[in-house]
Write a protein that holds these residues in place. Structure first.
Motif, PDB file in Angstrom:
ATOM      1  N   PRO A 221       9.930   8.417  -6.876  1.00 47.92           N
ATOM      2  CA  PRO A 221      10.167   9.062  -8.167  1.00 47.92           C
ATOM      3  C   PRO A 221       9.417   8.367  -9.309  1.00 47.92           C
ATOM      4  O   PRO A 221       9.476   7.145  -9.444  1.00 47.92           O
ATOM      5  N   GLY A 222       8.708   9.157 -10.096  1.00 50.66           N
ATOM      6  CA  GLY A 222       7.978   8.642 -11.246  1.00 50.66           C
ATOM      7  C   GLY A 222       6.576   8.158 -10.948  1.00 50.66           C
ATOM      8  O   GLY A 222       5.821   7.850 -11.863  1.00 50.66           O
ATOM      9  N   ALA A 223       6.201   8.059  -9.675  1.00 53.93           N
ATOM     10  CA  ALA A 223       4.882   7.544  -9.311  1.00 53.93           C
ATOM     11  C   ALA A 223       3.875   8.684  -9.294  1.00 53.93           C
ATOM     12  O   ALA A 223       3.523   9.221  -8.245  1.00 53.93           O
ATOM     13  N   HIS A 224       3.425   9.063 -10.485  1.00 53.58           N
ATOM     14  CA  HIS A 224       2.433  10.129 -10.615  1.00 53.58           C
ATOM     15  C   HIS A 224       1.574   9.852 -11.836  1.00 53.58           C
ATOM     16  O   HIS A 224       2.004   9.173 -12.776  1.00 53.58           O
ATOM     17  N   SER A 225       0.338  10.338 -11.806  1.00 54.50           N
ATOM     18  CA  SER A 225      -0.567  10.148 -12.931  1.00 54.50           C
ATOM     19  C   SER A 225      -1.733  11.116 -12.791  1.00 54.50           C
ATOM     20  O   SER A 225      -1.765  11.939 -11.883  1.00 54.50           O
ATOM     21  N   GLN A 226      -2.686  10.984 -13.699  1.00 52.60           N
ATOM     22  CA  GLN A 226      -3.882  11.820 -13.669  1.00 52.60           C
ATOM     23  C   GLN A 226      -5.062  11.023 -14.187  1.00 52.60           C
ATOM     24  O   GLN A 226      -4.902   9.968 -14.786  1.00 52.60           O
ATOM     25  N   GLY A 227      -6.270  11.531 -13.936  1.00 51.89           N
ATOM     26  CA  GLY A 227      -7.478  10.876 -14.412  1.00 51.89           C
ATOM     27  C   GLY A 227      -8.666  11.810 -14.322  1.00 51.89           C
ATOM     28  O   GLY A 227      -8.664  12.753 -13.535  1.00 51.89           O
TER      29      GLY A 227
ATOM     30  N   VAL B 174       2.784   9.774  -5.472  1.00 54.55           N
ATOM     31  CA  VAL B 174       3.197   9.119  -4.237  1.00 54.55           C
ATOM     32  C   VAL B 174       4.439   9.849  -3.752  1.00 54.55           C
ATOM     33  O   VAL B 174       5.474   9.825  -4.406  1.00 54.55           O
ATOM     34  N   PRO B 175       4.345  10.530  -2.600  1.00 51.45           N
ATOM     35  CA  PRO B 175       5.489  11.281  -2.091  1.00 51.45           C
ATOM     36  C   PRO B 175       6.720  10.389  -1.903  1.00 51.45           C
ATOM     37  O   PRO B 175       6.618   9.283  -1.371  1.00 51.45           O
TER      38      PRO B 175
ATOM     39  N   ASN C  55       0.845  -1.189   0.000  1.00 53.66           N
ATOM     40  CA  ASN C  55       0.000   0.000   0.000  1.00 53.66           C
ATOM     41  C   ASN C  55       0.878   1.235   0.000  1.00 53.66           C
ATOM     42  O   ASN C  55       1.873   1.292   0.733  1.00 53.66           O
ATOM     43  N   TYR C  56       0.505   2.209  -0.817  1.00 57.91           N
ATOM     44  CA  TYR C  56       1.212   3.475  -0.902  1.00 57.91           C
ATOM     45  C   TYR C  56       0.199   4.594  -0.717  1.00 57.91           C
ATOM     46  O   TYR C  56      -0.929   4.498  -1.204  1.00 57.91           O
ATOM     47  N   SER C  57       0.596   5.652  -0.033  1.00 55.05           N
ATOM     48  CA  SER C  57      -0.267   6.832   0.133  1.00 55.05           C
ATOM     49  C   SER C  57      -0.005   7.786  -1.014  1.00 55.05           C
ATOM     50  O   SER C  57       1.147   8.080  -1.334  1.00 55.05           O
ATOM     51  N   ALA C  58      -1.073   8.264  -1.623  1.00 55.10           N
ATOM     52  CA  ALA C  58      -0.956   9.206  -2.731  1.00 55.10           C
ATOM     53  C   ALA C  58      -1.575  10.546  -2.347  1.00 55.10           C
ATOM     54  O   ALA C  58      -2.584  10.583  -1.633  1.00 55.10           O
TER      55      ALA C  58
ATOM     56  N   LEU D 194      12.226   4.706  -0.974  1.00 48.83           N
ATOM     57  CA  LEU D 194      11.459   5.942  -0.921  1.00 48.83           C
ATOM     58  C   LEU D 194      12.324   7.070  -0.379  1.00 48.83           C
ATOM     59  O   LEU D 194      13.060   6.898   0.593  1.00 48.83           O
ATOM     60  N   GLU D 195      12.223   8.224  -1.032  1.00 48.98           N
ATOM     61  CA  GLU D 195      13.029   9.380  -0.665  1.00 48.98           C
ATOM     62  C   GLU D 195      12.437  10.166   0.500  1.00 48.98           C
ATOM     63  O   GLU D 195      13.087  11.042   1.046  1.00 48.98           O
TER      64      GLU D 195
END
Length: 69
Positions: free
Chosen positions: A25-31, A21-22, A3-6, A56-57
């Motif tokens: 890196p690269g874990a972003h999208s739209q809808g 996802v804070p 599970n990841y928090s977005a 995770l950074e």
């Protein structure tokens, strides 16, 4: 199952939901809908995980209201 928090925002110009996802890196999208955004984020995260478990950074803690006078 992982599970990841977005963090989710709505773009005022397009009306689209944008999520990331804070610290991942690269874990972003739209809808256009929250369901579509969730599906898109799941797909992106799955693709990123093919390269191995991310380091995770940062760690998502939460949101906070800040009052400014």
């Amino acid at each position: 199952m992982r599970n990841y928090s977005a963090v989710i925002e709505r773009d005022p110009d397009t009306g689209l939901f944008v999520g990331f996802v804070p610290g991942f890196p690269g874990a972003h999208s739209q809808g256009a809908t929250l369901d579509e955004l969730n599906a898109n984020l799941r797909e992106v995260i799955s693709m990123l995980l093919e390269d191995g478990e991310p380091v995770l950074e940062s760690e998502f803690i939460g949101v906070q209201n800040v009052a400014v006078a």
